[in-house]
Design an enzyme around this catalytic site. Structure first.
Site, mmCIF file in Angstrom:
data_model
loop_
_atom_site.group_PDB
_atom_site.id
_atom_site.type_symbol
_atom_site.label_atom_id
_atom_site.label_comp_id
_atom_site.label_asym_id
_atom_site.label_seq_id
_atom_site.Cartn_x
_atom_site.Cartn_y
_atom_site.Cartn_z
ATOM 1 N N TYR A 1 0.823 -1.196 0.000
ATOM 2 C CA TYR A 1 0.000 0.000 0.000
ATOM 3 C C TYR A 1 0.866 1.259 0.000
ATOM 4 C CZ TYR A 1 -4.181 -2.724 1.254
ATOM 5 O OH TYR A 1 -5.234 -3.601 1.286
ATOM 6 N N HIS B 1 -2.274 -11.808 1.206
ATOM 7 C CA HIS B 1 -3.093 -10.837 0.469
ATOM 8 C C HIS B 1 -3.939 -11.490 -0.620
ATOM 9 C CE1 HIS B 1 -2.870 -6.244 -0.323
ATOM 10 N NE2 HIS B 1 -4.097 -6.685 -0.430
ATOM 11 N N LEU C 1 -18.001 0.935 2.063
ATOM 12 C CA LEU C 1 -18.843 2.026 1.557
ATOM 13 C C LEU C 1 -18.796 2.101 0.034
ATOM 14 C CD1 LEU C 1 -18.031 4.744 4.241
ATOM 15 C CD2 LEU C 1 -20.022 3.227 4.115
#
Length: 317
Positions: free
Chosen positions: A50, A120, A201
């Site tokens: 990231y 991951h 979201l």
């Protein structure tokens, strides 16, 4: 802060965590992470690849950001990070790679141990038994405390859990993306494995803040996702408008309603909405005060049933 248990090995975290994936490497991000910890958010989610623009091919740096924010606050945090997505080589999970990766993450984070360590993505070239066996050795060595998987199919989860208890599975789950309800969610409940939904979201769509494609900055990675394009965008905005209307009736925001719905799907579900802003974090935490009745859940099912989102989750980059 409400707490929830992940898995069956004793890990307890805040009911809502913080995803740090898209945080820029600046003082505001540090302030937001520290503010989250001070407000009782314990679950911080990162990964070795990231960084501010990792989707555009610029990898790494996020663990160092999280490490800086932890100075003097490590005791407040449960740190989850990941290994296994490589630079153009596909997912990896062989023992040598794992051992190298965990040491690199410990160094970047500035930690003596990692609380929750995820693979991951499953490695098609390494049996999951070998991968999880190596991770179990890291538990014995004290380098990690708990083992997780990310975006793993049901058969991989079951095989992995037979080697060593899996504490949590991280995958996308929201009113927008409910595919895991068919196999994954029932399996996790059976095995008593926690679920950590990322993008809870809908990558911001479910906040109601995105009304037209032009609301996305020109360098925003979401422009490449099918759900944010063309006719898909128009259809999805219509669904979000129904969610907004219901949220208004409940006296909350669309984001809070969406997170409250997720929390109502099971006691071992801990969503990790990402934000770089402290006010958005405070809004998200407000979902913990939203109480949904059986009638509310039926109405949400009506306006946003499984498969309602137009377009695939991911696009071609």
């Amino acid at each position: 802060m409400q707490q929830r248990k992940l898995g069956n090995e004793g890990l307890e975290v805040s009911a809502i965590g913080l995803g740090t994936m898209m945080m820029p490497d600046n003082d505001e991000s540090v302030h937001t992470i520290q503010g989250a910890l001070d407000m009782g958010v314990t679950m911080l989610d990162t990964a070795d690849l990231y960084g501010t623009e990792y989707l555009l091919g610029r990898f790494g740096g996020n663990e160092k950001l999280v490490g800086r924010a932890l100075k003097g606050r490590r005791y407040k945090a449960v740190i989850a990070t990941k290994f296994g997505i490589t630079h153009g080589q596909g997912p990896k999970g062989d023992p040598a790679y794992i051992k190298k990766s965990v040491d690199a993450s410990l160094y970047s984070l500035g930690l003596d141990y990692i609380d929750l360590y995820y693979q991951h993505r499953p490695d098609p070239n390494t049996p999951i038994e070998e991968t999880v066996g190596t991770m179990a050795d890291l538990v014995k060595q004290g380098k990690i405390r708990y083992i997780g998987l990310s975006e793993a199919p049901a058969d991989i989860i079951r095989r992995a859990h037979a080697v060593h208890p899996i504490t949590a599975v991280e995958t996308e789950y929201s009113l927008w993306s409910r595919e895991l309800e068919d196999e994954i969610l029932p399996l996790l409940k059976e095995l008593r494995v926690g679920l950590v939904p990322y993008s809870p979201l809908g990558r911001g769509f479910l906040t109601g803040q995105i009304k037209k494609f032009e609301d996305l900055p020109e360098d925003d990675y979401r422009r490449y996702y099918p759900r944010f394009q063309g006719e898909n965008f128009a259809k999805n905005v219509e669904v979000v408008s129904l969610i907004e209307r219901m949220a208004s009736q409940k006296g909350c925001t669309p984001a809070q309603l969406s997170l409250a719905w997720l929390l109502a799907q099971g006691e071992q579900i801990v969503p990790i909405p990402g934000t770089k802003r402290l006010d958005r974090l405070q809004e998200n935490l407000g979902a913990l005060q939203v109480k949904l009745t059986a009638q509310d859940l039926e109405e949400i099912e009506r306006i946003s049933p499984k498969g309602v989102a137009a377009g695939n989750r991911f696009g071609a980059f």
